[in-house]
Design an enzyme around this catalytic site. Structure first.
Site, PDB file in Angstrom:
ATOM      1  N   LYS A  54       0.786  -1.248  -0.121  1.00 33.23           N
ATOM      2  CA  LYS A  54      -0.092  -0.014  -0.058  1.00 33.23           C
ATOM      3  C   LYS A  54       0.710   1.121  -0.114  1.00 33.23           C
ATOM      4  CE  LYS A  54      -3.892  -2.332   2.128  1.00 33.23           C
ATOM      5  NZ  LYS A  54      -4.559  -2.550   3.439  1.00 33.23           N
ATOM      6  N   GLN A  98      -4.346  -1.173   9.586  1.00 26.61           N
ATOM      7  CA  GLN A  98      -4.458  -2.730   9.199  1.00 26.61           C
ATOM      8  C   GLN A  98      -4.973  -3.695  10.130  1.00 26.61           C
ATOM      9  OE1 GLN A  98      -3.576  -3.409   6.095  1.00 26.61           O
ATOM     10  NE2 GLN A  98      -3.956  -5.654   6.190  1.00 26.61           N
ATOM     11  N   ASP A 121     -10.752   3.254   4.467  1.00 26.55           N
ATOM     12  CA  ASP A 121     -11.308   2.059   4.375  1.00 26.55           C
ATOM     13  C   ASP A 121     -12.757   2.008   4.260  1.00 26.55           C
ATOM     14  OD1 ASP A 121      -9.103  -0.155   4.506  1.00 26.55           O
ATOM     15  OD2 ASP A 121      -8.667   0.406   6.678  1.00 26.55           O
TER      16      ASP A 121
END
Ligand code: GUN
Length: 296
Positions: A54, A98, A121
């Site tokens: 990422k 994460q 997200d």
């Protein structure tokens, strides 16, 4: 005739090239690069790989990446303090913590602490709610990637019968909301669904997001249907002892019946990171009071 393969790598690459141009425009008009902060707690190897890729994709698109690595025994209060710091940081447009997090940390509390305007997200309840009511939301990356592939493949989805297998907050539910937003007729199936094969056989669009290797068989698929396989399951290989990745769909069987299908790997996976970059740019534009480009 075998189904057309939906090439997620090519679609993601094309999208990333477009995003890099938008990122340049953003930098030129604001004097700063859009920024994504990633937070990794612990040393899970798979999570490490995801977070690093990422960060790399963020830099390649001409954006700034801020990576935070915390020890596995980090206290929840310390992670919440970092999130607060990132919420206040003007250079940071997107925050990604994460998952999964270690047991001593309540993931829901952490997600709740992220500024919804920076929640790239799309996991915060404010963004889930905004998506549900059709307002401007940050939408979870994986379903957004699936929708992109579906629209490229099919164009207008209006009136299509769509079946989503899986009801997670990360994929199944937002996928259903996105399809509803495109005026598809949507069914959400799950582990308690009765006669799942029969429900699936109705689908013009079948999205499998259950995390069970090769669960969806060829005879569950309506001839000519478009099949999106979100599963990434690592299974033991037959002979050579190495593991291999398979989806939630029995690919070889499905390919004989479907009209188009995403492979695993190389289907939905590459789209997820591209959509994370997209969400970061969307968040950056909104935060800077700039109009979000139409084609983003
Ligand atoms: N872990 C696995 N997938 C994801 C994702 O899309 N976002 C976050 N934050 N963690 C993940």
């Amino acid at each position: 005739m075998a189904a057309a393969l939906i090439d997620g790598r090519a679609a993601a690459e094309a999208l990333r090239q477009r995003l890099a141009i938008t990122a340049d425009f953003f930098r030129a008009s604001t004097g700063r690069a859009a920024g994504l902060a990633t937070v990794l707690v612990g040393e899970d190897p798979a999570s490490g790989v995801y977070v690093r890729s990422k960060g790399k994709a963020t830099r390649e698109a001409g954006m700034q990446s801020f990576s935070h690595q915390l020890p596995v025994d980090t206290r929840e209060a310390d992670l919440l303090a970092l999130v607060e710091q990132l919420n206040r940081d003007e250079q940071v447009d997107g925050i990604l913590v994460q998952l999964p997090l270690p047991d001593q940390i309540d993931a829901a509390r952490v997600i709740d602490a992220i500024d919804p305007a920076k929640d790239v997200d799309g996991f915060h309840v404010v963004n889930a709610g905004r998506l549900a009511v059709g307002a401007d939301a940050l939408v979870p990356c994986t379903p957004l990637g699936c929708l992109h592939l579906l629209k490229e493949q099919l164009g207008d989805l209006s009136g299509a019968e769509a079946v989503v297998i899986g009801r997670s907050n990360i994929v199944g539910k937002p996928m259903a909301m996105l399809l509803l937003g495109e005026s598809a007729t949507v069914t959400i199936a799950h582990s308690r669904t009765r006669d799942l094969p029969a429900i699936c056989r109705r689908a013009d669009i079948l999205v499998a997001a259950v995390g069970r290797p090769e669960m969806v068989r060829g005879d569950w698929i309506k001839p000519g249907a478009t099949v999106i396989d979100v599963g990434i399951n690592r299974v033991a290989a037959d002979e050579d002892g190495k593991t291999r990745l398979v989806g939630d769909v029995a690919f070889d069987e499905a390919r004989e019946v479907a009209g188009a299908i995403t492979p695993v790997p190389g289907g939905v996976g590459p789209m997820t990171i591209a959509m994370l970059l997209r969400n970061t740019l969307v968040a950056a534009h909104r935060r800077a009071g700039l109009k979000v480009p139409e084609d983003l």
